[in-house]
Design an enzyme around this catalytic site. Structure first.
Site, short mmCIF file in Angstrom:
data_model
loop_
_atom_site.label_atom_id
_atom_site.label_comp_id
_atom_site.label_asym_id
_atom_site.label_seq_id
_atom_site.Cartn_x
_atom_site.Cartn_y
_atom_site.Cartn_z
N LEU A 172 61.25 -1.64 -6.42
CA LEU A 172 62.38 -0.74 -6.52
C LEU A 172 62.98 -0.72 -7.92
O LEU A 172 63.86 0.11 -8.20
CB LEU A 172 63.47 -1.13 -5.51
N GLU A 173 62.54 -1.64 -8.77
CA GLU A 173 63.14 -1.73 -10.10
C GLU A 173 62.16 -1.25 -11.17
O GLU A 173 61.99 -0.05 -11.37
CB GLU A 173 63.64 -3.16 -10.34
N MET A 174 61.43 -2.16 -11.83
CA MET A 174 60.52 -1.72 -12.89
C MET A 174 59.12 -1.43 -12.37
O MET A 174 58.32 -0.79 -13.05
CB MET A 174 60.51 -2.76 -14.01
#
Length: 486
Positions: A273-275
């Site tokens: 969900l981030e990088m």
């Protein structure tokens, strides 16, 4: 005659009750003293008169009954009805504060943590312990003015000896807050590499995000969103903590699942969900393909071995540079009395008196402990219709029931720039954040509007500088001056 007989009977029962109560109290006083925590003969505390007077007060009160696990409790704790009532008190007492580390600190002659000292100070200043119900059976445990003064003197002495900043004014050496140090030890060449990686989008799965995407140096070290926006526009479940002054944190992330900055730096890179990268081998290949990286890694690590460990080690070293000293409040603590206004000084005093400083303490004004969100009020019941996994706090990481809804205390440095606030981003203004914290974390649930205004004014004095630049003016791609100077 019948009325006289009844009166005498009642008087007799009252007298019998008083005698029984007196006998019970006498027995309990003996039981309390006999089972009180003791110091080993070799304890350095025995040679410290300030610590000894405080320890004697704690022995008299027996905080360990409700604030340690598996204590040898008085007999009435085991009675059926009393046990049902007091089991909850024991559970809450241990959930609110663990006293075992304090006993251990006395026994070993070592200081409690900054936060443990501030929690003790808060309770003693507010005269909240021991509770009245406990004193009905343990009247000897009432803390008189001298005992309370002895404990507070010990708290300040511990701070002065172990936690005072080197440049704090003499009158503030025992203060609950301390100035941020001007510098900390940093490997500047490694930090320069870490800065490059911090801004490198090749660490993300789609080449569009970097660490600064969520931790903007020009945004107080956050993204100013309710929760983070990650790869391909996905919305994360939790608010972004600031990267500024994170070196002072007890652990990283809201639930402390990362023990240090390097471990924290690794998390977002692989988080879908981030990088959104899939494996570190692919990340290493992309970094290695960038001109200049191989030479930098070789110069620092002895080879061009670009791995999760070397990448995150360098980023962590850079993040150590992200400290923000020289706020107006720091200047005040260093002896510049006019660095903050009369209103801001009132705000600081109210911040302490209401109990905010019981958790927000030390150089970072927080970050050095984990506390329950909703310590003194039903935060989640009032503010959420549906709980999520992140609302479990440390429990999601430790699986320890006592860690449910327990979070790392956020540091309040530069707090005027880091909103929205709380792990869920639910506080949209700093005023709202102050009201909510008073409501749910202190006994002073409904503070006045003047208190809110004054505390907010104080909090704004905590905005510091990064490498000499006021934080409000720091550019998104701020250079690393220390590296250039070395």
């Amino acid at each position: 005659m019948r009325r006289s007989t009844i009166t005498k009977g009642i008087a007799g029962l009252v007298a019998l009750g008083v005698v029984a109560w007196g006998g019970t109290v006498t027995y309990l006083e003996h039981f309390d003293h006999a089972g009180a925590p003791q110091l080993p003969a070799s304890s350095p505390t025995r040679h410290d008169p300030i610590a000894m007077t405080a320890f004697a007060a704690f022995q008299e009160v027996r905080c360990d009954y409700c604030h340690t696990r598996n204590a040898d409790l008085p007999f009435y704790f085991k009675l059926p009805l009393a046990n049902q009532i007091m089991s909850r008190d024991l559970e809450q007492g241990q959930r609110h504060f663990e006293f075992a580390p304090i006993i251990e600190a006395f026994q070993q002659g070592k200081p409690p943590s900054v936060e443990q000292l501030s929690r003790i100070e808060e309770v003693i200043v507010q005269n909240r312990m021991p509770p009245a119900a406990y004193l009905t059976m343990h009247p000897h445990a009432h803390l008189d003015e001298k005992q309370r003064a002895d404990i507070l003197k010990w708290v300040r002495d511990q701070r002065e000896r172990y936690y005072a900043s080197s440049d704090v004014a003499p009158g503030f050496r025992g203060e609950v807050l301390q100035p941020i140090p001007e510098t900390i030890a940093v490997d500047w060449k490694k930090a320069e590499l870490g800065r490059t990686l911090f801004f490198d989008k090749q660490l993300s799965g789609n080449g569009q995000l970097n660490c600064a995407s969520c931790h903007g140096l020009n945004k107080g070290g956050v993204d100013n969103q309710t929760t983070a926006t990650g790869i391909n526009g996905q919305t994360g479940p939790i608010n972004v903590p600031t990267v500024y002054n994170s070196v002072f944190n007890i652990g990283q992330f809201w639930n402390g699942r990362a023990k240090d900055l390097a471990e924290q730096a690794a998390g977002p890179v692989m988080n879908p969900l981030e990088m959104g990268s899939h494996d570190w081998a692919s990340v290493a290949d992309r970094v290695r393909a960038e001109p200049g990286y191989a030479d930098q890694f070789t110069a620092i690590y002895g080879s061009d071995d670009i791995t999760k460990n070397t990448v995150t080690d360098a980023i962590a070293e850079y993040e150590k540079t992200l400290i923000t000293p020289d706020s107006r409040f720091d200047l005040y603590l260093k002896g510049k009395a006019d660095a903050i206004t009369a209103q801001e000084k009132r705000g600081y005093e109210r911040f302490k008196a209401i109990g905010c400083s019981g958790c927000h303490s030390g150089v970072a004004v927080g970050g050095d402990a984990y506390e329950i969100l909703g310590l003194e009020g039903p935060y989640f019941e009032d503010r959420h219709t549906k709980l999520t996994a992140v609302d479990d706090g440390r429990f999601a990481f430790t699986n320890n029931p006592s860690d449910r809804e327990r979070f790392k205390v956020p540091n309040l440095r530069n707090v005027e720039l880091t909103g929205p606030w709380f792990h869920d981003g639910s506080a949209k203004t700093l005023d709202a954040a102050v009201r909510a914290m008073a409501r749910y974390e202190t006994p002073d649930h409904d503070i006045t509007e003047q208190d809110v205004t004054d505390i907010v004014a104080f909090l704004k004095t905590l905005t510091g500088k990064y490498q000499g630049i006021p934080l409000k003016d720091v550019p998104a791609d701020a250079p690393l001056r220390g590296a250039q100077a070395n």
